[in-house]
Scaffold this motif. Structure first.
Motif, short mmCIF file in Angstrom:
data_model
loop_
_atom_site.label_atom_id
_atom_site.label_comp_id
_atom_site.label_asym_id
_atom_site.label_seq_id
_atom_site.Cartn_x
_atom_site.Cartn_y
_atom_site.Cartn_z
N TRP A 16 0.83 -1.20 0.00
CA TRP A 16 0.00 0.00 0.00
C TRP A 16 0.87 1.26 0.00
CZ3 TRP A 16 -4.81 1.38 -1.00
CH2 TRP A 16 -5.22 2.65 -0.61
N VAL A 17 1.87 1.30 0.88
CA VAL A 17 2.73 2.49 0.98
C VAL A 17 3.50 2.67 -0.33
CG1 VAL A 17 4.69 3.54 2.18
CG2 VAL A 17 2.93 2.34 3.49
N ALA A 18 4.02 1.57 -0.87
CA ALA A 18 4.84 1.68 -2.08
C ALA A 18 4.01 2.14 -3.27
CB ALA A 18 5.49 0.32 -2.39
N ASN A 19 2.84 1.54 -3.47
CA ASN A 19 2.02 1.96 -4.60
C ASN A 19 0.56 1.61 -4.35
OD1 ASN A 19 0.98 2.78 -7.00
ND2 ASN A 19 1.96 1.18 -8.25
N SER A 20 -0.11 2.49 -3.62
CA SER A 20 -1.51 2.24 -3.28
C SER A 20 -2.40 2.29 -4.52
CB SER A 20 -1.99 3.26 -2.26
OG SER A 20 -2.03 4.54 -2.85
N GLN A 21 -1.90 2.93 -5.58
CA GLN A 21 -2.73 3.06 -6.79
C GLN A 21 -2.96 1.71 -7.46
OE1 GLN A 21 -4.33 5.82 -7.54
NE2 GLN A 21 -3.38 6.85 -5.81
N ALA A 22 -2.05 0.77 -7.19
CA ALA A 22 -2.23 -0.57 -7.77
C ALA A 22 -3.32 -1.33 -7.03
CB ALA A 22 -0.92 -1.35 -7.72
N ILE A 23 -3.59 -0.94 -5.76
CA ILE A 23 -4.57 -1.65 -4.94
C ILE A 23 -5.94 -0.98 -5.03
CG2 ILE A 23 -5.15 -2.29 -2.56
CD1 ILE A 23 -2.05 -2.37 -2.08
N MET A 37 -3.73 8.96 -2.35
CA MET A 37 -2.34 8.78 -1.88
C MET A 37 -1.43 8.45 -3.06
SD MET A 37 -0.99 6.53 1.27
CE MET A 37 0.43 5.47 1.11
N PRO A 38 -0.41 9.32 -3.30
CA PRO A 38 0.50 9.05 -4.42
C PRO A 38 1.47 7.93 -4.05
CG PRO A 38 1.15 11.04 -3.27
CD PRO A 38 -0.09 10.55 -2.58
N PRO A 39 2.05 7.24 -5.05
CA PRO A 39 3.05 6.21 -4.77
C PRO A 39 4.25 6.86 -4.07
CG PRO A 39 2.36 6.14 -7.06
CD PRO A 39 1.78 7.39 -6.48
N GLN A 40 4.85 6.13 -3.13
CA GLN A 40 6.00 6.65 -2.39
C GLN A 40 7.27 6.01 -2.93
OE1 GLN A 40 5.39 9.05 0.04
NE2 GLN A 40 3.33 8.82 -0.80
N SER A 41 8.21 6.86 -3.37
CA SER A 41 9.45 6.28 -3.88
C SER A 41 10.47 6.20 -2.75
CB SER A 41 9.99 7.10 -5.06
OG SER A 41 10.01 8.46 -4.70
N LEU A 42 10.31 5.20 -1.91
CA LEU A 42 11.23 4.97 -0.80
C LEU A 42 12.19 3.85 -1.17
CD1 LEU A 42 8.60 4.95 2.11
CD2 LEU A 42 10.14 6.83 1.51
N SER A 43 13.38 3.89 -0.59
CA SER A 43 14.30 2.77 -0.79
C SER A 43 13.72 1.56 -0.06
CB SER A 43 15.67 3.12 -0.23
OG SER A 43 15.61 3.08 1.19
N ARG A 103 10.77 -0.73 4.47
CA ARG A 103 10.64 -1.75 5.52
C ARG A 103 10.59 -1.08 6.89
NH1 ARG A 103 15.23 -4.35 5.30
NH2 ARG A 103 14.76 -5.24 3.26
N ALA A 104 11.42 -0.03 7.07
CA ALA A 104 11.45 0.65 8.36
C ALA A 104 10.13 1.35 8.65
CB ALA A 104 12.60 1.67 8.38
N VAL A 105 9.57 2.03 7.64
CA VAL A 105 8.30 2.74 7.82
C VAL A 105 7.19 1.76 8.20
CG1 VAL A 105 6.45 3.88 6.54
CG2 VAL A 105 8.73 4.82 6.48
N VAL A 106 7.14 0.64 7.48
CA VAL A 106 6.06 -0.32 7.74
C VAL A 106 6.26 -0.97 9.12
CG1 VAL A 106 4.95 -2.43 6.95
CG2 VAL A 106 5.65 -0.70 5.29
N THR A 107 7.51 -1.26 9.47
CA THR A 107 7.79 -1.80 10.80
C THR A 107 7.30 -0.84 11.88
OG1 THR A 107 9.73 -2.91 9.94
CG2 THR A 107 9.60 -2.68 12.34
N TYR A 108 7.57 0.45 11.66
CA TYR A 108 7.14 1.46 12.63
C TYR A 108 5.61 1.53 12.69
CZ TYR A 108 6.00 5.99 14.60
OH TYR A 108 5.42 7.00 15.33
#
Ligand code: CUA
Length: 302
Positions: free
Chosen positions: A268-275, A281-287, A292-297
């Protein structure tokens, strides 16, 4: 809808069965008469206009008038029954419709959450419905009939749930591309459990307890996440998307669209538009490591 678990929905279900039964009976009688007339017709010796007129008055006016008046009375009774709760309510929930999710507030407790409405079982709950954009409709088939969320016109109603459990709700007014993915859950629980939940929701977000979670919080605060979402207790104060202070405790993501798991949240965080194409919510271009850190948090925010 035919498995009611609350007084309001029970009335609607009973009325539905009665109306369906009456309509089916009338339908069968009319068809039987029509078929009978075709099978057993006789050429009359003379046309009996007086008897024909009487039949028109009885079957065309009197009987329909009685049936329609009775069903009208049933409907009006339903409005009265649904207008006021049987006993005073102690819980008020504000629900704010958004394209395409539900803001949920408990004004007395100062709690803000989303897409999940916890209520004490067996108690009347006051419901105040508004919208942040277009018209939506609040519907929990097993608990209460539909009520619209209309711009600049708050609607107040109530409901109560007979048994503890999870009940699916759904937006019932077409409101744009993701109308079908605008669901929510009503979670009815015993008073003590409900209060425990409410108390936990009042708290600010849990402090990161691992380096990975700490990194996730930093990424969240420094990326565009924080401009749209609030996590109480951090610097994230956005109001475009759902409040995420306790997002880890929620059952579903994206307004009832996907189960709240680590993998689903990462997707969802990486590309909610696919879901849920078209959501705000725009896609987030995170490494990968940041993601992984954001989702863990976020998953740690219970
Ligand atoms: Cu909101 Cu349909």
């Amino acid at each position: 809808m035919v498995a009611p678990d609350g007084p309001k929905s029970r009335f609607v279900t009973n009325a539905w069965w009665i109306l369906t039964g009456v309509a089916a009976f009338v339908c069968i009688v009319v068809i039987a008469l029509a078929v009978g007339a075709m099978l057993f017709r006789r050429r009359p010796k003379r046309v009996d206009t007086e008897g024909g007129q009487r039949q028109v008055v009885v079957f065309g006016l009197l009987i329909p008038a009685v049936v329609l008046a009775a069903t009208f009375a049933l409907s009006v009774t339903g409005i009265a029954v649904n207008a006021n709760p049987p006993s005073p309510d102690r819980v008020t929930v504000d629900v704010i419709g958004h394209q395409w999710w539900w803001g949920v507030k408990y004004p007395d407790a100062g709690v803000v959450t989303a897409n999940e409405i916890h209520v004490p079982t067996g108690e009347p709950v006051r419901l105040r419905l508004t919208t942040g954009d277009v018209i939506h409709s609040f519907w929990v088939p097993q608990i209460m009939p539909k009520m619209d969320l209309i711009p600049n016109r708050p609607n107040t109603t109530w409901f109560s749930v007979d048994r503890s459990g999870v009940y699916r709700g759904q937006c019932a007014e077409y409101c744009g591309l993701e109308h079908a993915h605008m669901a929510f859950e009503v979670i009815a629980q015993p008073r003590a459990e409900f209060e425990k939940w409410l108390h936990r929701e009042q708290q600010t977000a849990a402090t990161p307890s691992t380096a990975e979670q700490q990194r996730g919080l930093s990424v969240f605060e420094s990326s565009s996440c924080a401009t749209c979402h609030t996590i109480r207790g951090t610097t994230a104060h956005g109001h475009v998307g759902p409040d995420l202070t306790h997002v880890g405790s929620r059952d579903k993501l994206a307004a009832g669209t996907i189960p709240n798991t680590f993998g689903n949240m990462a997707g969802w965080v990486a590309n909610s538009q696919a879901i849920k194409p078209g959501n705000k919510m725009p896609p987030q271009s995170l490494s990968p490591d940041d993601l992984r850190a954001v989702v863990t948090y976020l998953q740690s925010l219970e």
